[in-house]
Design a protein around this motif. Structure first.
Motif, PDB file in Angstrom:
ATOM      1  N   GLU A 295       0.831  -1.205   0.000  1.00 56.39           N
ATOM      2  CA  GLU A 295       0.000   0.000   0.000  1.00 56.39           C
ATOM      3  C   GLU A 295       0.867   1.258   0.000  1.00 56.39           C
ATOM      4  OE1 GLU A 295      -3.575   2.213   2.491  1.00 56.39           O
ATOM      5  OE2 GLU A 295      -3.090   0.138   2.981  1.00 56.39           O
ATOM      6  N   ARG A 296       1.949   1.246   0.744  1.00 52.75           N
ATOM      7  CA  ARG A 296       2.827   2.426   0.787  1.00 52.75           C
ATOM      8  C   ARG A 296       3.471   2.666  -0.584  1.00 52.75           C
ATOM      9  NH1 ARG A 296       7.869   2.758   4.746  1.00 52.75           N
ATOM     10  NH2 ARG A 296       7.048   0.722   5.202  1.00 52.75           N
TER      11      ARG A 296
ATOM     12  N   ALA B 182       0.904   4.178  -2.906  1.00 48.31           N
ATOM     13  CA  ALA B 182       0.738   5.622  -2.697  1.00 48.31           C
ATOM     14  C   ALA B 182       1.821   6.389  -3.452  1.00 48.31           C
ATOM     15  CB  ALA B 182       0.780   5.954  -1.211  1.00 48.31           C
TER      16      ALA B 182
ATOM     17  N   TYR C 221      -6.557  11.763  -7.219  1.00 49.20           N
ATOM     18  CA  TYR C 221      -6.231  11.753  -5.789  1.00 49.20           C
ATOM     19  C   TYR C 221      -5.517  13.030  -5.376  1.00 49.20           C
ATOM     20  CZ  TYR C 221      -7.517   6.883  -5.947  1.00 49.20           C
ATOM     21  OH  TYR C 221      -8.224   5.714  -6.115  1.00 49.20           O
TER      22      TYR C 221
ATOM     23  N   THR D 212       0.915  11.036   1.040  1.00 49.32           N
ATOM     24  CA  THR D 212      -0.198  10.418   1.756  1.00 49.32           C
ATOM     25  C   THR D 212      -1.501  10.933   1.187  1.00 49.32           C
ATOM     26  OG1 THR D 212       1.207  10.434   3.722  1.00 49.32           O
ATOM     27  CG2 THR D 212      -1.124  10.004   4.067  1.00 49.32           C
TER      28      THR D 212
ATOM     29  N   LYS E  91      -5.724  10.386   1.857  1.00 47.07           N
ATOM     30  CA  LYS E  91      -6.848   9.767   2.566  1.00 47.07           C
ATOM     31  C   LYS E  91      -7.778   9.084   1.569  1.00 47.07           C
ATOM     32  CE  LYS E  91     -10.705  10.903   5.572  1.00 47.07           C
ATOM     33  NZ  LYS E  91     -11.548  11.952   6.102  1.00 47.07           N
TER      34      LYS E  91
ATOM     35  N   HIS F   7      -6.408   5.687   0.413  1.00 49.66           N
ATOM     36  CA  HIS F   7      -6.574   4.667   1.449  1.00 49.66           C
ATOM     37  C   HIS F   7      -8.027   4.190   1.509  1.00 49.66           C
ATOM     38  CE1 HIS F   7      -5.891   2.410   5.086  1.00 49.66           C
ATOM     39  NE2 HIS F   7      -6.905   3.034   5.654  1.00 49.66           N
ATOM     40  N   GLU F   8      -8.975   5.132   1.457  1.00 51.19           N
ATOM     41  CA  GLU F   8     -10.392   4.759   1.494  1.00 51.19           C
ATOM     42  C   GLU F   8     -10.790   3.934   0.281  1.00 51.19           C
ATOM     43  OE1 GLU F   8     -12.316   8.541   1.956  1.00 51.19           O
ATOM     44  OE2 GLU F   8     -11.983   8.571   4.123  1.00 51.19           O
TER      45      GLU F   8
ATOM     46  N   ILE G 226      -8.793   1.938  -1.444  1.00 53.64           N
ATOM     47  CA  ILE G 226      -8.197   0.607  -1.269  1.00 53.64           C
ATOM     48  C   ILE G 226      -9.082  -0.231  -0.348  1.00 53.64           C
ATOM     49  CG2 ILE G 226      -6.257  -0.655  -0.232  1.00 53.64           C
ATOM     50  CD1 ILE G 226      -4.462   1.691  -1.232  1.00 53.64           C
ATOM     51  N   ILE G 227      -9.536   0.370   0.750  1.00 52.05           N
ATOM     52  CA  ILE G 227     -10.423  -0.329   1.690  1.00 52.05           C
ATOM     53  C   ILE G 227     -11.712  -0.747   0.975  1.00 52.05           C
ATOM     54  CG2 ILE G 227     -11.787  -0.092   3.814  1.00 52.05           C
ATOM     55  CD1 ILE G 227      -8.756  -0.285   4.295  1.00 52.05           C
TER      56      ILE G 227
END
Length: 171
Positions: free
Chosen positions: A56-57, A60, A76, A86, A88, A91-92, A94-95
């Protein structure tokens, strides 16, 4: 003996709170179908398939470089924490992809990768071949940087794992 009245005490003004729970799915497959940003993220994961996935890092960093160095708008917004991009929203997303089963985390390597459902979704919905080719070419150029970042992440996770206690040998 003191006599009590049958009346209940009222709460002091403004302290009464009510908890309302509404259950609904966080995200549906139809929402992902309509969300161009999540579909593009699936394409990035597809472009990284031959690497066995991506952390994940590292993802990004890759999305940040694709947007800022290669001019491919994936939608993004990033802010920098030290040298680390970074987002947000990323990340959302990906979730959300993990939640609906279009992406998964490899249990052994902990890398994100497309599932068969994710691959079928991309095949059914079709992709803009021109956009995907441009994206794939940009990802190919950035793969050495991503490989170095992945190696660094693997090294730090291996070194941070607790090891089994060593037995002393008596000769």
């Amino acid at each position: 003996m003191a006599k009590t009245s049958g009346r209940k005490k009222e709460p002091v003004g403004g302290t009464k709170k009510e908890l309302v729970i509404v259950s609904r799915p966080a995200v549906t497959r139809e929402q992902i179908e309509r969300d161009e940003r999540k579909r593009k993220l699936l394409l990035v994961l597809k472009a990284m398939e031959d690497q066995g996935g991506i952390y994940e890092r590292s993802l990004a960093h890759l999305v940040y470089w694709l947007q800022n160095e290669k001019g491919i708008n994936l939608g993004y917004n990033f802010f920098m924490v030290g040298d680390v991009p970074t987002s947000k929203e990323l990340h959302e997303d990906i979730i959300a992809l993990l939640y609906v089963g279009f992406a998964e985390t490899d249990p052994r390597t902990k890398k994100l990768r497309l599932t068969n459902d994710g691959k079928e979704f991309l095949e059914k919905k079709g992709v803009d071949p021109e956009f995907y080719e441009k994206l794939r070419a940009a990802v190919e150029e950035l793969k050495p940087k991503i490989a170095a970042l992945d190696a660094q992440i693997e090294l730090t996770t291996v070194l941070s794992r607790p090891r089994a206690p060593r037995r002393r040998r008596l000769f």
